[in-house]
Each structure stands twice: as structure tokens, then as C-alpha cells.
Motif scaffolding. Structure first.
Motif, mmCIF file in Angstrom:
data_model
loop_
_atom_site.group_PDB
_atom_site.id
_atom_site.type_symbol
_atom_site.label_atom_id
_atom_site.label_comp_id
_atom_site.label_asym_id
_atom_site.label_seq_id
_atom_site.Cartn_x
_atom_site.Cartn_y
_atom_site.Cartn_z
ATOM 1 N N GLY A 80 0.787 -1.218 0.000
ATOM 2 C CA GLY A 80 0.000 0.000 0.000
ATOM 3 C C GLY A 80 0.821 1.269 0.000
ATOM 4 O O GLY A 80 0.281 2.352 0.068
ATOM 5 N N ARG A 81 2.164 1.124 -0.052
ATOM 6 C CA ARG A 81 3.002 2.308 -0.050
ATOM 7 C C ARG A 81 3.828 2.349 -1.318
ATOM 8 O O ARG A 81 3.869 1.406 -2.093
ATOM 9 C CB ARG A 81 3.911 2.289 1.179
ATOM 10 N N GLY A 82 4.536 3.451 -1.524
ATOM 11 C CA GLY A 82 5.353 3.609 -2.709
ATOM 12 C C GLY A 82 6.614 2.768 -2.623
ATOM 13 O O GLY A 82 6.894 2.121 -1.633
ATOM 14 N N GLY A 83 7.433 2.813 -3.653
ATOM 15 C CA GLY A 83 8.657 2.036 -3.682
ATOM 16 C C GLY A 83 9.853 2.931 -3.863
ATOM 17 O O GLY A 83 9.735 4.106 -4.177
ATOM 18 N N ARG B 251 0.386 1.932 -16.100
ATOM 19 C CA ARG B 251 -0.272 2.595 -17.231
ATOM 20 C C ARG B 251 0.754 3.009 -18.286
ATOM 21 O O ARG B 251 0.508 2.899 -19.484
ATOM 22 C CB ARG B 251 -1.052 3.818 -16.727
ATOM 23 N N LEU B 252 1.918 3.462 -17.835
ATOM 24 C CA LEU B 252 2.958 3.911 -18.757
ATOM 25 C C LEU B 252 3.473 2.765 -19.623
ATOM 26 O O LEU B 252 3.609 2.899 -20.842
ATOM 27 C CB LEU B 252 4.107 4.529 -17.963
ATOM 28 N N THR B 253 3.741 1.599 -19.020
ATOM 29 C CA THR B 253 4.300 0.463 -19.763
ATOM 30 C C THR B 253 3.268 -0.253 -20.627
ATOM 31 O O THR B 253 3.633 -1.099 -21.441
ATOM 32 C CB THR B 253 4.933 -0.548 -18.789
ATOM 33 N N SER C 106 4.040 -3.576 -11.137
ATOM 34 C CA SER C 106 3.455 -3.748 -9.803
ATOM 35 C C SER C 106 3.894 -2.664 -8.830
ATOM 36 O O SER C 106 3.425 -2.639 -7.692
ATOM 37 C CB SER C 106 3.857 -5.127 -9.240
ATOM 38 N N VAL C 107 4.788 -1.771 -9.248
ATOM 39 C CA VAL C 107 5.286 -0.729 -8.354
ATOM 40 C C VAL C 107 4.192 0.290 -8.057
ATOM 41 O O VAL C 107 3.927 0.624 -6.904
ATOM 42 C CB VAL C 107 6.524 -0.041 -8.962
ATOM 43 N N CYS C 108 3.543 0.796 -9.107
ATOM 44 C CA CYS C 108 2.478 1.777 -8.912
ATOM 45 C C CYS C 108 1.627 1.826 -10.179
ATOM 46 O O CYS C 108 2.017 1.332 -11.233
ATOM 47 C CB CYS C 108 3.042 3.162 -8.582
ATOM 48 N N LYS C 109 0.457 2.445 -10.058
ATOM 49 C CA LYS C 109 -0.450 2.520 -11.191
ATOM 50 C C LYS C 109 0.130 3.346 -12.328
ATOM 51 O O LYS C 109 -0.140 3.063 -13.497
ATOM 52 C CB LYS C 109 -1.793 3.136 -10.739
ATOM 53 N N GLY D 120 -1.178 14.036 -13.000
ATOM 54 C CA GLY D 120 -0.247 13.009 -12.559
ATOM 55 C C GLY D 120 1.018 13.583 -11.958
ATOM 56 O O GLY D 120 1.865 12.848 -11.474
ATOM 57 N N LYS D 121 1.221 14.938 -11.970
ATOM 58 C CA LYS D 121 2.412 15.547 -11.394
ATOM 59 C C LYS D 121 2.205 15.720 -9.882
ATOM 60 O O LYS D 121 1.111 15.979 -9.408
ATOM 61 C CB LYS D 121 2.686 16.894 -12.042
ATOM 62 N N MET D 122 3.314 15.574 -9.162
ATOM 63 C CA MET D 122 3.239 15.638 -7.717
ATOM 64 C C MET D 122 3.311 17.085 -7.235
ATOM 65 O O MET D 122 3.946 17.946 -7.842
ATOM 66 C CB MET D 122 4.386 14.832 -7.100
ATOM 67 N N GLN D 123 2.673 17.303 -6.121
ATOM 68 C CA GLN D 123 2.734 18.613 -5.491
ATOM 69 C C GLN D 123 4.047 18.764 -4.722
ATOM 70 O O GLN D 123 4.921 17.890 -4.770
ATOM 71 C CB GLN D 123 1.529 18.783 -4.547
ATOM 72 N N LYS D 124 4.206 19.836 -4.002
ATOM 73 C CA LYS D 124 5.424 20.130 -3.274
ATOM 74 C C LYS D 124 5.763 18.995 -2.315
ATOM 75 O O LYS D 124 4.907 18.492 -1.597
ATOM 76 C CB LYS D 124 5.253 21.438 -2.505
ATOM 77 N N GLY D 125 7.035 18.600 -2.318
ATOM 78 C CA GLY D 125 7.499 17.545 -1.421
ATOM 79 C C GLY D 125 7.601 16.195 -2.088
ATOM 80 O O GLY D 125 8.059 15.251 -1.463
ATOM 81 N N ALA D 126 7.186 16.055 -3.347
ATOM 82 C CA ALA D 126 7.244 14.772 -4.053
ATOM 83 C C ALA D 126 8.195 14.891 -5.232
ATOM 84 O O ALA D 126 8.343 15.953 -5.820
ATOM 85 C CB ALA D 126 5.850 14.364 -4.530
#
Length: 444
Positions: free
Chosen positions: A32-35, A111-113, A104-107, A73-79
Motif C-alpha cells: 500500500g506504499r510507494g517504492g 499505465r505507462l508500460t 506492480s510498483v504503482c499505477k 499526474g504531477k506531484m505537489q510540493k514535497g514529491a
């Protein structure tokens, strides 16, 4: 630091930059978390010894940051954010098994691949690499899986189809015919149907339309490739029928474009075909088969070609007497070539010329294999791995148990053979060239 040391250090850095190899290591940070995305730049010296390593770790967005992302899809400040074009460039350099893990890392990566931009980029990279081999065991127990063989690393990756029972059941009774752009064409030897286009990496399959005629045939060969003029895939097949009086009706040819609803019958080739054809070889926009002309008392052979763009046959006369020798038709060094097996000699002829000016077959070279090959111990040339080496598939007849197969590297200049010890290689198998990709077999 002295001037000499400075220039030496600078040269070393430049050499490392020039011979950089990018490795990606994806590690999970919990469900449930990022990689963590680690791009490891490893430079190698000329002897292949690791000279230095520098790592750059980019922390992917965690679950809280993902909720803060905007609609683009762009991250806000801090990402941390990498443009899709850069990610495509990086991920497309990975082997396919690692690309599948990246999904399997993230959506976002999934979607990109799956997008056409990434699929086309990865295919373009694979087309400039040495092709691998995909094998199918002749053992019925193992016939429901495919084996992806890396001859350089001498390792095998098994591709099971247990989760797709319909494909697994069909695969057990079908043969690998040919491949193109990571797509396999599989069909039966003595049945006109089914013919299936399959991507073994994504497990997608697409059955071709079945003709309304008798299913059983004497022989069945298929060629499958992309038509460069239309950008569509075409399938050409040759088969032989027996009539009600058990007489051979000769060869018939049909063609279909992926997406069409029926096969189209082709006009007869310019030369009669007495024997069943071997597998088709694609070269210079056309399929080619080696044939022997009917009633040809001299023993001369010719090559039958079929251009997939204008859908017309032509022949390349060899004017060479092969006698009782066996020979392979394949592409060596970018040229269509005939390889003759004459006891201990390997003779190679190459096709030269153009379609407009005409093709001709000219003698190229002779090698002494230093082995007296016979009907119990024989070989076929798989490919030319370098200027001075060939990959051979050796077969040894073992009485009631059939033939045993293995691979060797042949170095004719040194009269040397190198046995390839490949764990998991079945004792009997068939294989075709293969370049793994994510191209869909289904027509657009």
C-alpha cells in the motif's frame, strides 16, 4: 593532485561515462506504499570488470503524497517527479521480466508500460539486440509451457500457461512455426486449423479465422511477418492435400492480413513443387523456401520467394548441384544463405543482388567441421553469433527413444567446439528466433 594524476583521473571518468550500464533495482517499501527507485550506473572496463559504482535513489511518492497529486499526474510540493518520456527511456532498457515487475510498483508505471509509446520504444531497442530462442519441448508433459533461452547467458526462463487452460491445452498439440516482433505463430503440422498468434510474454492470443474445408493435410508450413508497405501483419501458409484416391494434390498457398475475416488463395508459384516445404525464411521483404524442381535430373535446387507487399512469387536459381547433401536456408550476416552439410564439410552460398536487377546465388566459403556427420549424428545451423563462430543444434538419434538435442558453439578458424551447458534444457525440442516484446497480437 599533480597534472598527470589529474589527466589520468579525468580519462578514467570519461571512460566510465562512455561504458555506462544502467541497472534498475526496484524494492518494495511495504504493502500500500510507494517504492524506492534506484538507478545504478555501473561502469565496466575493457575486461568487463566492475570499475566503479554510483547510486542515485529517487524516493517515489508514498500513499500520502499520492493523494496530493494533481489531475495531470504531477506531484505537489514535497514529491519527486520524473517526466513520462524519461521513465520510458529508462524502463525500456530493462529485460522484460523486470518490466513486468515494474508494473506492480504503482499505477502510473503500469499505465505507462501499457501505452503504445512505451511498447514501440521497447520493441525498437529489442530489434537492435541479439535475438533469443524460444523453445517448446517435444515431451507432452512439458509441452504446455514455453522456454525462453538466452544463449549468451546459458539460462532458461520458463513461461507457463497454467492460468490460461485453453491456451495451455492448445499449446500441447501445436508447433512453433515462426515469430515476428515478439509474436509467435503456432499451428499444427497436419491440421489446417487452428492457427494462433500469441504473445508469450503478455499471454495474449488471437486465433485466425478457420477455413470451411477439410481440416487434415499432409504438411503445413507458415510464414508470419509485418508488411513494411502497409504496417500490418500478414500470414502466408503452404499446405498439401491428398485426394479421395490418395494422390498428392500438390502445394497450395493462402494469405491473410491480421484483422481480415477470411484467407485468400494465392496463384500457383512459377515452378511446380514436388516435395513438402520446410519453414519459411523472411529476408528483404519476402518469405523464402528451398525447393527442388520437379523432374530436375541434374539435382539443381532453387529458392522460391514470395514478396509480402505485392504478393507475387519469384525464384532464385542456384545452378549448384547439391547431390544428396542436406542444407539449411537461413539469414547469416544479413544475407539470405544456403548452408550445405557434406559429411565433414560446411559450404556456404549467399544470395546477392536486388529485386529490380535480379538475385543470384554465389559461393562464399567452406569450413571443415572435423566431424564425420551422418544420419545418426547431424546438425543444423541456428545462427552466426560472430564473424568466426556459429551456434549449432546437434541431434543424435537414440533408437526407440528418438533424438537427443543440444547446443554447441562452433569456431571454424580454430576447429573448436564449445558445449553449452544449459540447465533445464529438454532432451528434445523445437525452437524459433524470438525477440520478447509487449506488442499485442490483436489487430488495431
Amino acid at each position: 593532485m599533480g597534472l598527470f594524476e589529474f589527466h589520468s583521473r579525468k580519462s578514467e571518468i570519461e571512460e566510465r561515462k562512455r561504458r555506462v550500464r544502467i541497472e534498475l533495482v526496484i524494492s518494495s517499501r511495504g504493502k500500500g506504499r510507494g517504492g524506492v527507485f534506484v538507478a545504478r550506473h555501473t561502469s565496466l572496463d575493457k575486461k568487463g570488470i566492475e570499475a566503479g559504482t554510483s547510486e542515485y535513489s529517487f524516493l517515489m511518492e508514498n500513499s500520502r503524497q499520492r493523494r496530493l497529486s494533481n489531475h495531470n499526474g504531477k506531484m505537489q510540493k514535497g514529491a519527486f517527479y520524473l517526466p513520462p518520456e524519461i521513465l520510458c527511456e529508462i524502463l525500456s532498457r530493462l529485460p522484460v521480466k523486470y518490466i513486468l515487475r515494474c508494473r506492480s510498483v504503482c499505477k502510473e508505471w503500469c499505465r505507462l508500460t501499457l501505452g503504445p509509446q512505451f511498447i514501440n520504444l521497447q520493441l525498437s531497442r529489442v530489434n537492435h539486440q541479439l535475438p533469443q530462442l524460444i523453445l517448446k519441448s517435444d515431451n507432452k508433459v512439458d509441452g504446455q509451457s514455453l522456454l525462453l533461452l538466452d544463449t549468451e547467458g546459458c539460462n532458461i526462463n520458463k513461461i507457463p500457461f497454467k492460468k490460461r487452460p485453453s491456451t495451455s491445452k492448445r499449446l500441447n498439440c501445436l508447433r512453433l512455426m515462426c515469430s515476428c516482433d515478439g509474436l509467435l505463430c503456432i499451428a499444427a503440422d497436419y491440421l489446417i486449423q487452428p492457427v494462433i498468434i500469441l504473445n508469450p510474454i503478455t499471454r495474449e492470443s488471437f486465433p485466425l479465422p478457420s477455413p470451411k474445408r477439410r481440416a487434415y493435410v499432409v504438411s503445413h508450413q507458415i510464414g508470419f511477418h509485418l508488411d513494411p508497405s502497409s504496417g500490418k501483419y500478414k500470414v502466408v501458409r503452404e499446405y498439401r492435400n491428398m485426394n479421395s484416391l490418395n494422390h498428392d494434390e500438390g502445394s497450395s498457398f493462402e494469405i491473410i492480413t491480421l484483422g481480415d475475416k477470411s484467407w485468400r488463395k494465392l496463384s500457383a508459384p512459377p515452378v511446380p513443387i514436388e516435395y513438402s516445404l520446410d519453414a519459411a525464411v523472411y529476408w528483404n521483404g519476402a518469405f523464402h523456401w528451398k525447393i527442388q524442381e520437379r523432374n530436375d535430373k541434374s539435382g539443381d535446387n532453387c529458392i522460391l520467394g514470395f514478396n509480402i507487399s505485392d504478393e507475387k512469387f519469384y525464384t532464385i536459381s542456384s545452378h549448384v548441384r547439391f547431390g544428396s547433401s542436406e542444407y539449411d536456408l537461413l539469414v547469416l550476416g544479413g544475407c539470405l544463405s544456403l548452408v550445405e552439410h557434406d559429411v565433414h564439410l560446411m559450404r556456404i552460398w549467399k544470395v546477392t543482388g536486388t529485386k529490380e536487377e535480379g538475385f543470384s546465388l554465389s559461393f562464399n566459403c567452406t569450413y571443415d567441421t572435423c566431424v564425420r556427420w551422418n544420419k545418426y549424428l547431424h546438425y543444423s545451423v541456428i545462427c552466426q553469433t560472430s564473424v568466426d563462430s556459429f551456434l549449432l543444434k546437434v541431434s543424435r538419434e537414440d533408437g526407440e527413444n528418438g533424438a537427443n538435442h543440444w547446443f554447441v558453439q562452433f569456431f571454424p578458424g580454430k576447429s573448436l567446439y564449445s558445449y553449452l551447458d544449459i540447465p533445464g534444457l529438454p532432451s528434445r525440442f523445437r525452437g524459433v528466433y524470438f525477440k520478447p516484446s509487449f506488442v499485442s497480437p490483436k489487430p488495431a
